[in-house]
Design a protein around this motif. Structure first.
Motif, short mmCIF file in Angstrom:
data_model
loop_
_atom_site.label_atom_id
_atom_site.label_comp_id
_atom_site.label_asym_id
_atom_site.label_seq_id
_atom_site.Cartn_x
_atom_site.Cartn_y
_atom_site.Cartn_z
N LEU A 55 18.34 -20.70 54.39
CA LEU A 55 19.47 -21.06 55.24
C LEU A 55 19.00 -21.59 56.59
CD1 LEU A 55 21.94 -18.13 54.48
CD2 LEU A 55 22.36 -20.55 54.07
N MET A 56 17.99 -20.93 57.18
CA MET A 56 17.44 -21.39 58.45
C MET A 56 16.81 -22.78 58.30
SD MET A 56 15.69 -17.79 59.70
CE MET A 56 14.81 -18.57 61.06
N TRP A 57 16.11 -23.00 57.18
CA TRP A 57 15.48 -24.30 56.94
C TRP A 57 16.54 -25.41 56.79
CZ3 TRP A 57 11.16 -27.01 57.11
CH2 TRP A 57 11.04 -28.15 56.32
N MET A 58 17.59 -25.11 56.03
CA MET A 58 18.63 -26.11 55.83
C MET A 58 19.33 -26.44 57.15
SD MET A 58 20.26 -24.84 52.19
CE MET A 58 21.43 -26.20 52.09
N ARG A 59 19.52 -25.44 57.99
CA ARG A 59 20.14 -25.68 59.30
C ARG A 59 19.22 -26.53 60.17
NH1 ARG A 59 24.26 -23.57 62.26
NH2 ARG A 59 24.03 -23.56 64.53
N PHE A 60 17.93 -26.23 60.14
CA PHE A 60 16.94 -26.99 60.94
C PHE A 60 16.87 -28.44 60.49
CE2 PHE A 60 12.51 -28.49 61.32
CZ PHE A 60 12.40 -28.52 62.71
N LYS A 61 16.95 -28.66 59.17
CA LYS A 61 16.84 -30.02 58.61
C LYS A 61 18.20 -30.71 58.51
CE LYS A 61 13.55 -31.59 57.05
NZ LYS A 61 12.51 -32.47 57.61
N HIS A 62 19.25 -30.04 58.96
CA HIS A 62 20.61 -30.60 58.92
C HIS A 62 21.02 -30.97 57.49
CE1 HIS A 62 20.53 -30.73 63.30
NE2 HIS A 62 19.39 -31.41 63.24
N ILE A 63 20.68 -30.10 56.56
CA ILE A 63 21.08 -30.29 55.16
C ILE A 63 22.45 -29.64 54.97
CG2 ILE A 63 20.52 -29.78 52.75
CD1 ILE A 63 17.57 -29.64 53.60
N PRO A 64 23.46 -30.40 54.59
CA PRO A 64 24.81 -29.83 54.48
C PRO A 64 24.89 -28.76 53.40
CG PRO A 64 24.74 -32.05 53.56
CD PRO A 64 23.43 -31.83 54.24
N LEU A 65 25.56 -27.67 53.74
CA LEU A 65 25.68 -26.56 52.80
C LEU A 65 26.97 -26.64 51.98
CD1 LEU A 65 24.56 -23.83 51.79
CD2 LEU A 65 25.79 -22.73 53.67
N LYS A 66 28.05 -27.12 52.61
CA LYS A 66 29.36 -27.11 51.96
C LYS A 66 29.77 -28.49 51.47
CE LYS A 66 30.97 -23.20 54.74
NZ LYS A 66 32.03 -22.72 55.67
N GLU A 67 28.82 -29.40 51.35
CA GLU A 67 29.14 -30.74 50.87
C GLU A 67 29.67 -30.70 49.44
OE1 GLU A 67 26.94 -35.10 50.50
OE2 GLU A 67 25.76 -33.25 50.68
N LYS A 68 30.73 -31.46 49.17
CA LYS A 68 31.29 -31.52 47.82
C LYS A 68 30.47 -32.49 46.98
CE LYS A 68 36.00 -30.32 49.22
NZ LYS A 68 37.44 -30.73 49.22
N ASP A 69 29.45 -31.95 46.32
CA ASP A 69 28.54 -32.79 45.54
C ASP A 69 28.60 -32.50 44.05
OD1 ASP A 69 27.37 -30.30 45.56
OD2 ASP A 69 25.73 -30.88 46.88
N GLY A 70 29.59 -31.71 43.64
CA GLY A 70 29.76 -31.42 42.21
C GLY A 70 28.73 -30.47 41.63
#
Length: 295
Positions: A55-70
């Motif tokens: 979670l910390m890594w995704m926040r640092f890299k600005h990777i969306p968590l709640k994106e509707k990607d199927g």
């Protein structure tokens, strides 16, 4: 969509060997921590700690968590498969020997190869590559054949659990490659697995009536940190990155190296015996990997 290479290159080869060595050492790390932290609870603590890191890594890299990607359905599916796999492995080891588990768990590449034929376009193995998988598996038999003595009913139960875990492990790899999960960030795929297991593995530990955490020492704390930071965070992200870029039917053959690295790590770190059979096994596994990945 990320482009999948048709065969392993030097980058993929080096990274896969590093991952297998890390997972082999992880077998020793789990073993040394068991006196203070029972195995299923270890896996649960590992998933909780690694989930936070992802979670910390995704926040640092600005990777969306709640994106509707199927991917929600597929993510929950692989998370459940991941959890059941580890429950079967650790529970199965209560009934059978660890050396026997090395043989049965390493049937997973055959599940990957078979699943790839039906669900992943362009990953059909030729007869020489199938022969390579068989040769590599013969290397595992060569290393651990003494443990395959006539089993008791109790051992057969444990063996069945480990064989089921191997099938689930292989099926998880195929699902990730054949589903929309192959098109998203590896860290999000990992979070699906770790998130589910972080909730379910501690519950499984309670159901299995494992004892709680004992008196921690430097060795057990180091083992947990290795599992959380290096194995379940860094190497698993590396594994999913590889799945998104290389043919999984060719990657699977490398996992035969993991138990052999585990034997070597046990010899170096725990003083466990290493024999000529290990060299023979390494030659067979290496030859099998070559056949699977030759042009």
């Amino acid at each position: 969509m990320l482009q999948t290479r048709q065969r392993m290159d030097t980058q993929g080869f080096v990274l896969l060997v590093l991952l297998c060595a890390s997972w082999g050492i992880n077998q020793v790390a789990i073993k040394v921590a068991i006196p203070t932290v029972p195995p299923v609870l270890q896996a649960g603590i590992r998933s909780i700690g690694s989930s936070i890191l992802v979670l910390m890594w995704m926040r640092f890299k600005h990777i969306p968590l709640k994106e509707k990607d199927g991917t929600l359905f597929w993510g929950i599916l692989v998370g459940l498969l991941f959890t059941v796999e580890f429950i079967l492995i650790y529970w199965g080891l209560e009934f059978t020997h660890a050396s026997r588990s090395a043989v049965f768990l390493n049937t997973a590449p055959f599940t990957v190869a078979l699943g790839a034929q039906f669900f992943i376009p362009g990953e059909r193995l030729r007869p020489v590559q199938v022969a390579g998988l068989v040769l590599a598996f013969c290397g595992i038999i060569a290393a651990f054949h003494e443990s395959l003595s006539l089993p008791t009913r109790r051992m057969l139960l444990g063996d069945s659990m480990l064989l089921a875990a191997a099938v689930i492990w292989g099926a998880t790899t195929v699902v990730i490659k054949a589903s929309p999960l192959a098109r998203i960030a590896p860290s999000k795929t990992l979070l699906y697995q770790l998130g589910c297991s972080a909730v379910l593995l501690p519950l499984a530990s309670v159901i299995l009536k494992e004892p709680g955490i004992g008196a921690l020492n430097i060795l057990s704390v180091t083992s947990l940190l290795y599992q959380i930071i290096w194995v379940a965070f860094i190497t698993y992200i590396g594994w999913f990155w590889l799945i998104s870029r290389y043919p999984v039917s060719r990657m699977a053959s490398f996992t035969f190296l993991t138990p052999l690295f585990g034997v070597m790590a046990g010899g170096v770190l725990l003083g466990e015996p290493m024999t000529f059979k290990l060299i023979t096994a390494l030659v067979l596994v290496g030859s099998g990997i070559y056949l699977v990945n030759r042009k």
